[in-house]
Design a protein around this motif. Structure first.
Motif, PDB file in Angstrom:
ATOM      1  N   TRP A  80     -59.270  87.398 -92.104  1.00 26.79           N
ATOM      2  CA  TRP A  80     -60.679  87.022 -92.080  1.00 26.79           C
ATOM      3  C   TRP A  80     -61.407  87.650 -90.888  1.00 26.79           C
ATOM      4  O   TRP A  80     -62.499  88.195 -91.035  1.00 26.79           O
ATOM      5  CB  TRP A  80     -60.802  85.501 -92.047  1.00 26.79           C
ATOM      6  N   ALA A  83     -62.282  91.306 -91.463  1.00 24.05           N
ATOM      7  CA  ALA A  83     -63.406  91.484 -92.391  1.00 24.05           C
ATOM      8  C   ALA A  83     -64.722  91.047 -91.747  1.00 24.05           C
ATOM      9  O   ALA A  83     -65.756  91.704 -91.915  1.00 24.05           O
ATOM     10  CB  ALA A  83     -63.145  90.684 -93.662  1.00 24.05           C
ATOM     11  N   VAL A 190     -64.654  87.268 -99.240  1.00 23.46           N
ATOM     12  CA  VAL A 190     -63.493  87.870 -98.582  1.00 23.46           C
ATOM     13  C   VAL A 190     -62.239  87.199 -99.138  1.00 23.46           C
ATOM     14  O   VAL A 190     -62.097  85.972 -99.061  1.00 23.46           O
ATOM     15  CB  VAL A 190     -63.564  87.696 -97.054  1.00 23.46           C
TER      16      VAL A 190
END
Length: 564
Positions: A80, A83, A190
């Motif tokens: 995470w 991204a 995501v």
């Protein structure tokens, strides 16, 4: 009787070629690890934290997505934080944006509340962020699929309805009309590939929304740009902790750890959360206002030991003699293989030495795989055993009936296993059994095979080799040992410091081979052609004895019929 020389040995030129092939040298320390010090020397600190340069294709897709009428972007990313940072760099500052790792119906769609006869509406992020970009981690949508279907409906119709909000389906009064405010939002999800597959299972028609797709690799090439980016991120974190920047040795140690996580000499794990946790933890064990190489190594050691209970039980069973291993001398039809143990719910894997044994009997050339017979092995294991049987029997196609079979056992294996990394070890054990040539017991073998005898790469090579290192640490071996592995796995070698010391001291000789013929001199002290000749000779003797017994039986029957 046909000539007892196998077709492969008839041509002297071919034989010489195989002899050349069989010459191997142990790998050096430099081939078994990596060093990033040269990259670090060229590193120049930068105040700008930039991840996007490592993912130019994904960055281009993101920037184009923002200019298109497409309403959904799927970003495949294992991490995470990775991204999030790339998206922050790609999304212009003037465009309103928000990044939510955790959210619910209220935070997305708002809440309806009743006070007397009046209904009030508290806005959610979709309304507040109208004409902006909303980045969501997909996990909450998978836990609560109803959120996804509501989001999908909003993207399709272009506005909210009051029933989307919390309490919207409970209130019986006339709900406020929200259609007058169009929702124009760029939604970015995501997710990992497995999560995307789960989303497809929940909603096979999710593609009804026009979307784009891009992905961020969790592993990046180990080059100067990657080292610069990771080093910059590390210095960014140390600055936040108000400690001194990492020096060359500390950065090199951290980069080696990222390479070990990938099990690849030319790849680095790009996991900002892993780096963040490492620096935060190492800062706790540091005595000064600086994280050193030793602090990082102490952290890695503590984390490793904290996850080692299952491994220690395995080692204890070896020390107590509950697992029977022979680590010196020679034995026919017995070889030490290397495996990786994976336990359900266990956060790490570890290597283990196990014994493979083979015993021959009168038969028809079949390798009787006991593991498969009792359903303790999977289909890949069964396939690999058939490949070994086919490869070995190929050299006796000039014989009308192969008179031997072989019983193959993974000794003291009590749980289901699968994989083809024991193929080479199986071939050597069976060949030893048929030829009656002993196998050296201070040799450890791993590698897969194709039906032409080429040695193919396998997984978990570092854990497997390090399982032999632990035998040294336990005091079970002290003399030099040999490890035979696939040549294609050299690039995957990122061995720990203890193993590298043994290699440097000449106590661990790692031979990387590309063809199974190269393993025979290392394991059996014999060339492959000599093994085939000896097996042919045994077959010839067996056939001769059978003919003599048949002749003797026929003579006895004739004598009996004449004189009685």
């Amino acid at each position: 009787m046909t000539d007892n020389i196998s077709p492969v040995t008839l041509d002297n030129a071919s034989s010489n070629k195989h002899n050349e092939l069989e010459k191997t040298s142990p790998l050096s320390v430099l081939q078994c690890g990596n060093d990033f010090s040269e990259y670090i020397k060229l590193y120049s600190p930068s105040k700008v934290l930039a991840f996007s340069q490592l993912f130019p294709n994904a960055t281009a897709i993101i920037s184009r997505y923002l200019k298109l009428p497409t309403s959904l972007l799927l970003v495949n990313s294992r991490f995470w934080l990775n991204a999030e940072q790339v998206l922050k760099e790609a999304i212009p500052n003037e465009l309103p944006s928000d990044y939510l790792l955790s959210y619910n119906q209220e935070s997305l769609f708002g809440r309806l509340s009743v006070s007397g006869h009046e209904i009030s509406y508290s806005e959610g992020i979709l309304t507040k962020l109208n004409n902006g970009a909303l980045v969501l981690n997909v996990s909450p949508l998978l836990v609560e699929p109803n959120l996804w279907f509501k989001l999908k409906s909003v993207l399709q119709r272009g506005y909210l309805i009051a029933s989307d909000a919390v309490n919207g389906e409970r209130i019986k009064q006339t709900l406020p009309d929200l259609k007058s405010q169009p929702i124009n939002i760029k939604l970015v999800l995501v997710a990992t590939r497995l999560q995307l597959e789960e989303l497809i299972q929940i909603d096979p028609e999710y593609t009804q929304i026009s979307s784009l797709f891009c992905e961020l690799a969790s592993q990046i090439p180990a080059n100067q740009d990657a080292v610069n980016t990771i080093a910059n991120y590390c210095q960014h974190l140390t600055q936040k902790l108000s400690i001194e920047p990492l020096d060359l040795d500390a950065l090199n140690t951290l980069l080696k750890a990222l390479s070990i996580e990938c099990q690849h000499q030319q790849q680095l794990l790009f996991d900002p959360e892993f780096i963040q946790q490492t620096i935060n933890y190492a800062n706790l064990v540091s005595d000064e206002n600086k994280i050193s190489k030793d602090d990082l190594n102490n952290y890695f050691k503590e984390i490793y030991e904290a996850k080692s209970l299952a491994r220690k039980y395995s080692e204890q069973s070896i020390l107590e003699g509950q697992v029977n291993l022979q680590l010196s001398g020679e034995n026919v039809g017995q070889i030490n293989g290397l495996s990786v143990v994976e336990l359900l719910g266990y956060p790490c894997e570890f290597g283990e030495v196990f014994r493979i044994s083979a015993s021959d009997m009168i038969g028809d050339g079949e390798i009787i795989d006991v593991e498969r017979k009792v359903e303790l092995a999977g289909n890949i294991h069964a396939k690999s055993t058939h490949i070994v049987q086919g490869y070995l029997n190929h050299f006796f196609s000039h014989i009308s009936a192969f008179p031997f079979s072989c019983n193959l056992v993974f000794e003291q294996s009590y749980q289901e296993s699968d994989g083809d990394s024991a193929s080479l070890a199986i071939l050597l054990a069976v060949s030893s059994c048929y030829a009656k040539f002993p196998v050296k017991q201070d040799v450890f073998v791993t590698g897969s095979l194709d039906q032409h005898g080429n040695v193919l790469p396998i997984g978990g090579i570092n854990q497997k080799i390090e399982s032999v290192t632990r035998l040294f640490e336990l005091g079970l071996i002290s003399n030099p040992v040999t490890i035979v592995m696939p040549k294609a796995n050299i690039i995957n070698l990122t061995l720990n410091d203890q193993t590298l010391v043994l290699i440097e001291q000449g106590k661990m000789l790692i031979h990387a081979i590309s063809h199974c013929h190269q393993a025979f001199p290392l394991v059996l002290n014999k060339q492959f052609e000599d093994v085939i000749k000896t097996i042919n000779y045994r077959i010839e003797l067996a056939n001769k004895e059978e003919m003599e017994e048949s002749s003797s039986s026929l003579f006895s029957r004739l004598k009996h019929s004449i004189f009685h």
